[in-house]
Write a protein that holds these residues in place. Sequence first.
Motif, PDB file in Angstrom:
ATOM      1  N   GLY A   1       0.804  -1.221   0.000  1.00  0.00           N
ATOM      2  CA  GLY A   1       0.000   0.000   0.000  1.00  0.00           C
ATOM      3  C   GLY A   1       0.837   1.271   0.000  1.00  0.00           C
ATOM      4  O   GLY A   1       0.309   2.363   0.180  1.00  0.00           O
ATOM      5  N   ALA A   2       2.150   1.134  -0.206  1.00  0.00           N
ATOM      6  CA  ALA A   2       3.002   2.327  -0.253  1.00  0.00           C
ATOM      7  C   ALA A   2       3.100   2.813  -1.699  1.00  0.00           C
ATOM      8  O   ALA A   2       3.271   2.020  -2.621  1.00  0.00           O
ATOM      9  CB  ALA A   2       4.396   2.003   0.288  1.00  0.00           C
ATOM     10  N   HIS A   3       3.014   4.127  -1.886  1.00  0.00           N
ATOM     11  CA  HIS A   3       3.099   4.706  -3.232  1.00  0.00           C
ATOM     12  C   HIS A   3       4.513   4.544  -3.796  1.00  0.00           C
ATOM     13  O   HIS A   3       5.502   4.687  -3.073  1.00  0.00           O
ATOM     14  CB  HIS A   3       2.717   6.191  -3.150  1.00  0.00           C
ATOM     15  CG  HIS A   3       2.963   6.941  -4.417  1.00  0.00           C
ATOM     16  ND1 HIS A   3       2.265   6.681  -5.578  1.00  0.00           N
ATOM     17  CD2 HIS A   3       3.839   7.934  -4.713  1.00  0.00           C
ATOM     18  CE1 HIS A   3       2.703   7.493  -6.532  1.00  0.00           C
ATOM     19  NE2 HIS A   3       3.663   8.263  -6.033  1.00  0.00           N
ATOM     20  N   VAL A   4       4.592   4.219  -5.103  1.00  0.00           N
ATOM     21  CA  VAL A   4       5.902   4.054  -5.740  1.00  0.00           C
ATOM     22  C   VAL A   4       6.143   5.179  -6.748  1.00  0.00           C
ATOM     23  O   VAL A   4       5.312   5.421  -7.625  1.00  0.00           O
ATOM     24  CB  VAL A   4       5.998   2.684  -6.468  1.00  0.00           C
ATOM     25  CG1 VAL A   4       7.342   2.550  -7.191  1.00  0.00           C
ATOM     26  CG2 VAL A   4       5.811   1.540  -5.480  1.00  0.00           C
ATOM     27  N   VAL A   5       7.272   5.854  -6.598  1.00  0.00           N
ATOM     28  CA  VAL A   5       7.675   6.863  -7.569  1.00  0.00           C
ATOM     29  C   VAL A   5       8.510   6.127  -8.618  1.00  0.00           C
ATOM     30  O   VAL A   5       9.622   5.668  -8.332  1.00  0.00           O
ATOM     31  CB  VAL A   5       8.517   7.968  -6.895  1.00  0.00           C
ATOM     32  CG1 VAL A   5       8.929   9.025  -7.908  1.00  0.00           C
ATOM     33  CG2 VAL A   5       7.753   8.586  -5.730  1.00  0.00           C
ATOM     34  N   ALA A   6       7.947   5.957  -9.826  1.00  0.00           N
ATOM     35  CA  ALA A   6       8.608   5.159 -10.867  1.00  0.00           C
ATOM     36  C   ALA A   6       9.020   6.051 -12.040  1.00  0.00           C
ATOM     37  O   ALA A   6       8.402   7.088 -12.275  1.00  0.00           O
ATOM     38  CB  ALA A   6       7.656   4.066 -11.335  1.00  0.00           C
ATOM     39  N   PRO A   7      10.066   5.636 -12.768  1.00  0.00           N
ATOM     40  CA  PRO A   7      10.483   6.433 -13.914  1.00  0.00           C
ATOM     41  C   PRO A   7       9.430   6.387 -15.030  1.00  0.00           C
ATOM     42  O   PRO A   7       8.774   5.361 -15.202  1.00  0.00           O
ATOM     43  CB  PRO A   7      11.780   5.755 -14.369  1.00  0.00           C
ATOM     44  CG  PRO A   7      11.712   4.367 -13.818  1.00  0.00           C
ATOM     45  CD  PRO A   7      10.900   4.433 -12.562  1.00  0.00           C
ATOM     46  N   ALA A   8       9.306   7.500 -15.772  1.00  0.00           N
ATOM     47  CA  ALA A   8       8.339   7.557 -16.876  1.00  0.00           C
ATOM     48  C   ALA A   8       8.751   6.589 -17.973  1.00  0.00           C
ATOM     49  O   ALA A   8       7.914   5.969 -18.618  1.00  0.00           O
ATOM     50  CB  ALA A   8       8.259   8.979 -17.418  1.00  0.00           C
TER      51      ALA A   8
END
Length: 300
Positions: free
Chosen positions: A153-160
């Motif tokens: 449930g943790a948000h992931v900052v992923a590359p575009a």
Amino acid sequence: FARLKAGLSRSTAKLTDAIGSVFLKRKLDDAALEELEEMLIGADLGVAAAGRIVEGFRRTKFGREVTDEEVKTALADEIAAILAPVARPLTIHAGHAPHVVLVVGVNGTGKTTTIAKLAEQYRAQGLKVWMVAGDTFRAAAVEQLQIWGERTGAHVVAPAKMGADAAGLAFDGLKGAKEAGIDVLLVDTAGRLHNKTALMEELRKVVRVLKRGDDAVPHTTLLVLDATTGQNAVSQVKVFKEMVDITGLVVTKLDGSAKGGVVVALAQEFGLPVHAVGVGEKAADMRPFEARDFARSLVG
Ligand code: GDP
């Protein structure tokens, strides 16, 4: 701790057998001490720790008849004394908003899994957690973190897109996390050790660019080590210490390891805090590192 014990019992079985054959109804003389030292080195404790332990035996028990149990207890005490100063849980300061944990290590050691485990732990404590998929060249690494994001449930900052600049991604992650009032930001990184110079440049750039967003970050730089690699783990600390300012260790795969002894070598050689140990592949499979329990499990 059942799992940790079960895992360590494999290395322990060897240590215990060896102790039995070395000491059963025997005098603790030079030959016995030499055998003990070899046995400890064979169990991955490293030359320095083995030497220190044997010196302890020489001071307190030299020339005496010793029983198997007596040796085990003394050995566990000596090992616990080496481990106690490094057994320190990772402290997160919610006031840092976010507390930034940069996670580094060779591919395959368990970085991504460790990040998921930390995310799970902090979310269970009611903290808001984001993860940055900073290994931007490995599609599998990004996908894996996204799967963990869904599970924990943790948000992931992923590359575009694949191959995006890892430092830029970390910077954006930090900025977004500050705006969103996130408590803990866990930053995954690349771990391609076959090109040391490129990896060093990449990791240093991530740190440099993060500092542009906030001079105090990263607050923690964790090196993840796989216990099953034995003495390789020791070399990895040396290599990564040259690249970035390591503040602590997480040692993984202690559930299936016949090499738990390497943790003693790490403690003796570097004195870096061991914040936690991995005991399985699931998000719940992480434990605080406890010196006495670990020492006892190792000796059997
Ligand atoms: P990374 O390449 O460093 O990010 O490593 P991963 O997190 O992808 O882990 C590599 C493999 O090790 C995966 O199959 C994980 O499930 C496994 N793994 C990670 N930590 C542990 C652990 O504590 N115990 C066990 N048994 N396996 C683990």
